[in-house]
Design a protein around this motif. Structure first.
Motif, PDB file in Angstrom:
ATOM      1  N   ARG A  15       0.818  -1.213   0.000  1.00  0.00           N
ATOM      2  CA  ARG A  15       0.000   0.000   0.000  1.00  0.00           C
ATOM      3  C   ARG A  15       0.853   1.264   0.000  1.00  0.00           C
ATOM      4  O   ARG A  15       0.358   2.345  -0.251  1.00  0.00           O
ATOM      5  CB  ARG A  15      -0.895   0.035   1.247  1.00  0.00           C
ATOM      6  CG  ARG A  15      -1.956  -1.027   1.293  1.00  0.00           C
ATOM      7  CD  ARG A  15      -3.132  -0.637   0.408  1.00  0.00           C
ATOM      8  NE  ARG A  15      -4.140  -1.646   0.378  1.00  0.00           N
ATOM      9  CZ  ARG A  15      -5.344  -1.536   0.928  1.00  0.00           C
ATOM     10  NH1 ARG A  15      -5.668  -0.454   1.557  1.00  0.00           N
ATOM     11  NH2 ARG A  15      -6.204  -2.513   0.831  1.00  0.00           N
ATOM     12  N   TYR A  25      -5.279   4.455  10.351  1.00  0.00           N
ATOM     13  CA  TYR A  25      -6.370   3.622   9.847  1.00  0.00           C
ATOM     14  C   TYR A  25      -6.906   2.662  10.902  1.00  0.00           C
ATOM     15  O   TYR A  25      -8.090   2.371  10.948  1.00  0.00           O
ATOM     16  CB  TYR A  25      -5.911   2.790   8.647  1.00  0.00           C
ATOM     17  CG  TYR A  25      -5.897   3.537   7.345  1.00  0.00           C
ATOM     18  CD1 TYR A  25      -6.997   4.264   6.912  1.00  0.00           C
ATOM     19  CD2 TYR A  25      -4.783   3.497   6.520  1.00  0.00           C
ATOM     20  CE1 TYR A  25      -6.993   4.937   5.717  1.00  0.00           C
ATOM     21  CE2 TYR A  25      -4.774   4.160   5.316  1.00  0.00           C
ATOM     22  CZ  TYR A  25      -5.872   4.881   4.916  1.00  0.00           C
ATOM     23  OH  TYR A  25      -5.867   5.540   3.724  1.00  0.00           O
ATOM     24  N   THR A  26      -6.025   2.156  11.743  1.00  0.00           N
ATOM     25  CA  THR A  26      -6.419   1.093  12.680  1.00  0.00           C
ATOM     26  C   THR A  26      -6.688   1.587  14.091  1.00  0.00           C
ATOM     27  O   THR A  26      -7.290   0.855  14.879  1.00  0.00           O
ATOM     28  CB  THR A  26      -5.312   0.023  12.772  1.00  0.00           C
ATOM     29  OG1 THR A  26      -4.108   0.638  13.237  1.00  0.00           O
ATOM     30  CG2 THR A  26      -5.088  -0.671  11.441  1.00  0.00           C
ATOM     31  N   ASP A  54      -9.600  -4.923   8.534  1.00  0.00           N
ATOM     32  CA  ASP A  54     -10.444  -3.848   8.014  1.00  0.00           C
ATOM     33  C   ASP A  54      -9.621  -2.805   7.269  1.00  0.00           C
ATOM     34  O   ASP A  54      -9.999  -2.359   6.188  1.00  0.00           O
ATOM     35  CB  ASP A  54     -11.224  -3.171   9.145  1.00  0.00           C
ATOM     36  CG  ASP A  54     -12.364  -4.013   9.673  1.00  0.00           C
ATOM     37  OD1 ASP A  54     -12.709  -5.040   9.040  1.00  0.00           O
ATOM     38  OD2 ASP A  54     -12.899  -3.664  10.738  1.00  0.00           O
ATOM     39  N   GLU A  57      -8.454  -4.272   4.119  1.00  0.00           N
ATOM     40  CA  GLU A  57      -9.568  -4.811   3.350  1.00  0.00           C
ATOM     41  C   GLU A  57      -9.301  -6.247   2.901  1.00  0.00           C
ATOM     42  O   GLU A  57      -9.456  -6.612   1.743  1.00  0.00           O
ATOM     43  CB  GLU A  57      -9.889  -3.915   2.161  1.00  0.00           C
ATOM     44  CG  GLU A  57     -10.323  -2.523   2.574  1.00  0.00           C
ATOM     45  CD  GLU A  57     -10.559  -1.592   1.415  1.00  0.00           C
ATOM     46  OE1 GLU A  57      -9.770  -1.623   0.440  1.00  0.00           O
ATOM     47  OE2 GLU A  57     -11.526  -0.829   1.489  1.00  0.00           O
ATOM     48  N   VAL A  58      -8.888  -7.054   3.873  1.00  0.00           N
ATOM     49  CA  VAL A  58      -8.666  -8.481   3.650  1.00  0.00           C
ATOM     50  C   VAL A  58      -9.488  -9.255   4.669  1.00  0.00           C
ATOM     51  O   VAL A  58      -9.821  -8.719   5.727  1.00  0.00           O
ATOM     52  CB  VAL A  58      -7.166  -8.876   3.773  1.00  0.00           C
ATOM     53  CG1 VAL A  58      -6.319  -8.177   2.717  1.00  0.00           C
ATOM     54  CG2 VAL A  58      -6.628  -8.588   5.163  1.00  0.00           C
ATOM     55  N   SER A  74      -7.932 -12.845  -3.328  1.00  0.00           N
ATOM     56  CA  SER A  74      -8.668 -11.594  -3.185  1.00  0.00           C
ATOM     57  C   SER A  74      -7.969 -10.674  -2.199  1.00  0.00           C
ATOM     58  O   SER A  74      -7.993  -9.465  -2.332  1.00  0.00           O
ATOM     59  CB  SER A  74     -10.101 -11.851  -2.746  1.00  0.00           C
ATOM     60  OG  SER A  74     -10.130 -12.465  -1.482  1.00  0.00           O
ATOM     61  N   HIS A  78      -6.721  -6.914  -3.026  1.00  0.00           N
ATOM     62  CA  HIS A  78      -7.056  -5.737  -2.232  1.00  0.00           C
ATOM     63  C   HIS A  78      -5.795  -5.017  -1.784  1.00  0.00           C
ATOM     64  O   HIS A  78      -5.768  -3.805  -1.727  1.00  0.00           O
ATOM     65  CB  HIS A  78      -7.847  -6.119  -0.976  1.00  0.00           C
ATOM     66  CG  HIS A  78      -9.271  -6.453  -1.254  1.00  0.00           C
ATOM     67  ND1 HIS A  78     -10.144  -5.559  -1.814  1.00  0.00           N
ATOM     68  CD2 HIS A  78      -9.979  -7.578  -1.046  1.00  0.00           C
ATOM     69  CE1 HIS A  78     -11.336  -6.109  -1.927  1.00  0.00           C
ATOM     70  NE2 HIS A  78     -11.258  -7.340  -1.474  1.00  0.00           N
ATOM     71  N   GLN A  81      -4.188  -2.365  -4.164  1.00  0.00           N
ATOM     72  CA  GLN A  81      -4.930  -1.168  -4.505  1.00  0.00           C
ATOM     73  C   GLN A  81      -4.443  -0.023  -3.636  1.00  0.00           C
ATOM     74  O   GLN A  81      -4.378  -0.137  -2.430  1.00  0.00           O
ATOM     75  CB  GLN A  81      -6.431  -1.367  -4.281  1.00  0.00           C
ATOM     76  CG  GLN A  81      -7.044  -2.378  -5.206  1.00  0.00           C
ATOM     77  CD  GLN A  81      -8.499  -2.615  -4.862  1.00  0.00           C
ATOM     78  OE1 GLN A  81      -9.022  -2.090  -3.894  1.00  0.00           O
ATOM     79  NE2 GLN A  81      -9.146  -3.414  -5.666  1.00  0.00           N
ATOM     80  N   ALA A  83      -4.608   3.295  -1.591  1.00  0.00           N
ATOM     81  CA  ALA A  83      -5.622   4.018  -0.838  1.00  0.00           C
ATOM     82  C   ALA A  83      -5.032   5.352  -0.436  1.00  0.00           C
ATOM     83  O   ALA A  83      -3.826   5.463  -0.244  1.00  0.00           O
ATOM     84  CB  ALA A  83      -6.034   3.228   0.402  1.00  0.00           C
ATOM     85  N   ALA A  97     -12.854   3.890   8.133  1.00  0.00           N
ATOM     86  CA  ALA A  97     -13.760   3.687   7.004  1.00  0.00           C
ATOM     87  C   ALA A  97     -13.957   4.984   6.245  1.00  0.00           C
ATOM     88  O   ALA A  97     -13.966   4.997   5.015  1.00  0.00           O
ATOM     89  CB  ALA A  97     -15.099   3.142   7.484  1.00  0.00           C
ATOM     90  N   ARG A 100     -11.055   5.539   4.042  1.00  0.00           N
ATOM     91  CA  ARG A 100     -11.008   4.685   2.857  1.00  0.00           C
ATOM     92  C   ARG A 100     -12.085   5.051   1.836  1.00  0.00           C
ATOM     93  O   ARG A 100     -11.900   4.868   0.652  1.00  0.00           O
ATOM     94  CB  ARG A 100     -11.171   3.223   3.249  1.00  0.00           C
ATOM     95  CG  ARG A 100      -9.951   2.637   3.925  1.00  0.00           C
ATOM     96  CD  ARG A 100     -10.024   1.131   4.026  1.00  0.00           C
ATOM     97  NE  ARG A 100     -11.240   0.641   4.608  1.00  0.00           N
ATOM     98  CZ  ARG A 100     -11.445   0.404   5.906  1.00  0.00           C
ATOM     99  NH1 ARG A 100     -10.472   0.621   6.754  1.00  0.00           N
ATOM    100  NH2 ARG A 100     -12.586  -0.064   6.347  1.00  0.00           N
TER     101      ARG A 100
END
Length: 157
Positions: A15, A25-26, A54, A57-58, A74, A78, A81, A83, A97, A100
């Motif tokens: 990322r 983020y966390t 979260d 996004e996994v 998947s 994710h 990508q 962010a 959230a 994101r």
């Protein structure tokens, strides 16, 4: 199999996030995240693992020791990508959230004073649409019309 430390480090590198950004983020401290990545905190709490999943996004299962990174394509998709980096403004860091979902300008607007009436309108519309089993267009239009009337009144004052 990759350890939790390796997976977190790999996802963060993919990322392009710093530990400070991941922390935003966390809502997990930078020192705690650093310990997880270095493997000195081998068994993070379930809550922290949920927060990491979260943020990246996994699925939470991605971090299991017996699951290879390639077992969750998947998750890898994710992870690559890009962010937007979270803002350093504490009002904008509050919700990962939100960070994101919206770009920095939109987040600034959402938390601004001028957005309050629009956020209130969105909330009213959401409540109206949830309370009716079918979409009641006339009820939604009434809410919008009341909003416009209120705004016109406040401009005239």
């Amino acid at each position: 199999m990759a350890s939790i430390a390796e997976k977190v480090r790999k996802l963060r590198a993919q990322r392009g996030w710093t530990l400070k950004q991941l922390s935003a983020y966390t809502r997990v401290s930078i020192s705690h995240l650093d310990a997880i990545e270095k493997g000195t905190r081998k068994s993070p709490s379930f809550q922290i693992m949920v927060q990491l999943a979260d943020a990246f996004e996994v699925p939470i299962a991605y971090f299991r020791d017996d699951v290879a990174v390639s077992d969750h394509p998947s998750a890898a998709d994710h992870a690559v990508q890009a962010a937007p980096a979270p803002q350093t403004d504490t009002a904008l860091q509050g919700d990962a959230a939100l960070s994101r979902l919206y770009d920095a300008d939109t987040r600034r607007f959402i938390v601004s004073e001028q957005a309050r009436p629009y956020v209130a309108l969105a909330k009213q519309l959401a409540e109206q649409s949830q309370s009716a089993p079918a979409l009641d267009t006339s009820a939604l239009l009434q809410v919008i019309a009341a909003f416009i009337r209120d705004r016109e009144t406040s401009y005239e004052s």
